[in-house]
Scaffold this motif. Structure first.
Motif, short mmCIF file in Angstrom:
data_model
loop_
_atom_site.label_atom_id
_atom_site.label_comp_id
_atom_site.label_asym_id
_atom_site.label_seq_id
_atom_site.Cartn_x
_atom_site.Cartn_y
_atom_site.Cartn_z
N PHE A 1 0.77 -1.17 0.03
CA PHE A 1 0.11 0.07 0.01
C PHE A 1 0.87 1.36 0.06
N THR A 2 0.36 2.40 -0.80
CA THR A 2 1.13 3.54 -0.66
C THR A 2 0.95 4.45 0.43
N ASP A 3 -0.14 4.08 1.27
CA ASP A 3 -0.55 4.88 2.48
C ASP A 3 0.53 4.46 3.63
N GLN A 4 1.08 5.38 4.36
CA GLN A 4 1.81 5.23 5.46
C GLN A 4 1.28 6.00 6.70
N GLN A 5 1.99 5.90 7.92
CA GLN A 5 1.44 6.33 9.09
C GLN A 5 2.64 6.36 9.99
N ASP A 6 3.00 7.54 10.63
CA ASP A 6 3.75 7.59 11.99
C ASP A 6 3.01 8.01 12.94
N VAL A 7 3.21 7.48 14.05
CA VAL A 7 2.31 7.35 15.38
C VAL A 7 2.98 7.41 16.44
N PRO A 8 2.88 8.71 17.08
CA PRO A 8 3.70 8.71 18.51
C PRO A 8 2.89 7.93 19.49
N LEU A 9 3.81 7.33 20.24
CA LEU A 9 3.49 6.43 21.53
C LEU A 9 2.59 7.31 22.34
N GLN A 10 1.54 6.78 22.64
CA GLN A 10 0.41 7.48 23.50
C GLN A 10 -0.15 6.36 24.19
N GLN A 11 -1.10 6.48 25.27
CA GLN A 11 -1.91 5.58 25.93
C GLN A 11 -3.12 4.92 25.23
N ARG A 12 -3.51 5.52 24.42
CA ARG A 12 -4.77 5.11 23.44
C ARG A 12 -4.98 5.48 22.28
N TYR A 13 -5.42 4.61 21.50
CA TYR A 13 -5.51 4.83 20.12
C TYR A 13 -7.02 4.70 19.44
N GLU A 14 -7.22 5.16 18.68
CA GLU A 14 -8.66 4.92 17.71
C GLU A 14 -8.46 4.73 16.38
N TRP B 1 -4.96 0.23 6.18
CA TRP B 1 -4.37 -1.05 6.55
C TRP B 1 -3.78 -0.75 7.97
N PHE B 2 -3.30 0.26 8.26
CA PHE B 2 -2.25 0.33 9.46
C PHE B 2 -3.38 0.20 10.72
N ASP C 1 10.30 0.95 14.00
CA ASP C 1 10.24 1.14 12.56
C ASP C 1 9.82 -0.15 12.07
N MET C 2 8.58 -0.10 11.21
CA MET C 2 7.98 -1.50 10.74
C MET C 2 7.78 -1.47 9.29
N LEU C 3 8.21 -2.45 8.77
CA LEU C 3 7.78 -2.82 7.22
C LEU C 3 7.14 -4.03 7.29
N TYR C 4 5.77 -4.21 6.68
CA TYR C 4 4.98 -5.00 6.08
C TYR C 4 4.88 -5.30 4.78
N TYR C 5 5.00 -6.73 4.57
CA TYR C 5 4.72 -7.16 3.20
C TYR C 5 3.88 -8.25 3.07
N GLY C 6 2.70 -8.35 2.45
CA GLY C 6 2.02 -9.73 2.09
C GLY C 6 1.85 -10.10 0.82
N ASP C 7 2.18 -11.41 0.64
CA ASP C 7 1.74 -12.14 -0.70
C ASP C 7 0.40 -12.67 -0.47
N ILE C 8 -0.56 -12.50 0.15
CA ILE C 8 -1.97 -12.90 0.24
C ILE C 8 -2.53 -11.98 -0.67
#
Length: 388
Positions: free
Chosen positions: A69-82, A88-89, A110-117
């Motif tokens: 996927f072209t979309d990516q995300q950088d998320v600071p460490l925090q106590q709760r997420y929505e 996909w992230f 730092d994470m990199l995902y790749y799926g061949d499904i």
């Protein structure tokens, strides 16, 4: 594949990945639409799946990148997420959120995902992403979850964070899968048996119809309601909690209690399909692939005629397969109305099968399917975790 992924990680982050993990997809070999009726399913892990490369960072930021996927995300460490949108992230963020709610101390990654499904094919790409993330976090931060804990955690993410009301089979299969074994699983109790399933000269052909499964959710809810109606009728004479608490012989003696002919068909499929799973386990354990193939065809016919969740696309695959002497059996797999069919095909005839089923399907449907070859693989795990 691992070398290519390490190169891609280095390009993205200008450093090497420290860890690499893999979680497979899954198919259900037999036992369809009976998990919500207290019955048995028989999934297995496949050799397609999701790779996750990870390196810790000192920034307290979770960085999500994917080669799919072209979309990516950088998320600071925090106590709760929505959940944010439909990216996909959200699947790995949901897993991180669950770990934090359980009180675990996490650090930036730092994470990199790749799926061949194939995406949206019904092979459980979402469960694969959830489980590989949960397994990696559990491993990296020594959180002490058991494999069953990770299954339940990942299902909770799917249901409560993502908002999809799915069962537990997908997460269970990609976590507990074993090479050359099918899992005969009771989705209610989570009791399971690993059944020897050496395919010998055969491979598992996965045929993606490439038809969107638009009807699946509404029809799924309708079938659940019809099964409940059948159960209520049978409970007038029988002390049962689920349709699958009885076998086909007992059902035959009491089927007169179900007066709606459509509901009767639904119940007949469920109860006979549950019996087929038990027979399939015996056939596989005895290495009787001809009998297993016969049960696959019987399952498809029942899903087409009694449960009515197939469709011309899935039927086309089964129809062609019956004409090919190198195919032991075939059936739709998953919710139906699109998605995938599977076939047991002799390995040395797979290329011919792929070409011929594609031609047959395209002539009949108007567009081509996608055909893949898989073996029965292992569940989630680390792949040579330390890389130096």
């Amino acid at each position: 594949m691992k070398n290519i992924l390490h190169q891609e990680f280095n390009k993205l982050y200008n450093k090497d990945a420290d860890y690499i993990y893999f979680s497979p997809g899954r198919v259900n070999l037999i036992g369809e639409h009976i998990d919500y009726n207290g019955g048995l399913v028989m999934p297995c892990a496949i050799t397609f799946g999701t790779y996750l490369l990870i390196s810790p960072n000192e920034d307290n930021v979770f960085r999500f990148r994917s080669l799919n996927f072209t979309d990516q995300q950088d998320v600071p460490l925090q106590q709760r997420y929505e959940k944010k949108g439909n990216g996909w992230f959200n699947f790995p963020i949901g897993v991180i959120d669950h770990f934090l709610k359980d009180g675990h101390q996490l650090k930036g990654l730092d994470m990199l995902y790749y799926g061949d499904i194939p995406i949206s094919s019904g092979l459980s790409s979402s469960a694969s992403i959830e489980v590989v993330t949960a397994y990696a976090l559990n491993n990296l931060f020594n959180c002490g979850y058991s494999k069953l804990d990770l299954v339940k955690l990942s299902k909770s993410v799917e249901n409560n964070f993502i908002g999809v009301n799915s069962g537990i089979m997908d997460q269970f299969a990609v976590t507990f899968g074993e090479k050359n074994k099918a899992l005969m699983l009771n989705c209610d109790t989570l009791d399971y048996q690993a059944v020897d399933s050496n395919l010998g000269e055969y491979v598992l052909a996965i045929i993606n119809t490439n038809k969107p499964r638009q009807l699946a959710e509404s029809k799924y809810n309708e079938r659940v309601q019809e099964c409940q109606e059948a159960l209520t009728a049978l409970q007038k004479d029988l002390d049962i909690n689920y349709l699958c608490d009885i076998d086909a012989d007992t059902f035959k003696k009491h089927e007169h209690l179900i007066t709606n002919p459509v509901v009767l068909k639904r119940a007949k499929h469920v109860i006979e399909e549950n019996d087929r799973v038990k027979l399939a386990a015996v056939a596989l354990a005895d290495n009787n692939l001809a009998e297993f193939g016969r049960l696959m065809y019987a399952s498809h016919d029942s899903l087409r005629d009694l449960y009515e969740v197939s469709g011309v696309e899935l039927d086309a695959v089964a129809e062609y397969s019956k004409t090919n002497p190198n195919v032991a059996g075939a059936r739709m797999t998953g919710a139906g109305f699109g998605g995938c069919a599977i076939a047991l095909v002799k390995g040395d005839a797979f290329e011919d099968f792929s070409r011929e089923v594609t031609q047959y399907y395209t002539d009949k449907i108007g567009y081509a399917p996608s055909v893949y070859s898989s073996l029965i693989g292992d569940g989630v795990g680390s792949l040579n975790v330390a890389v130096n």
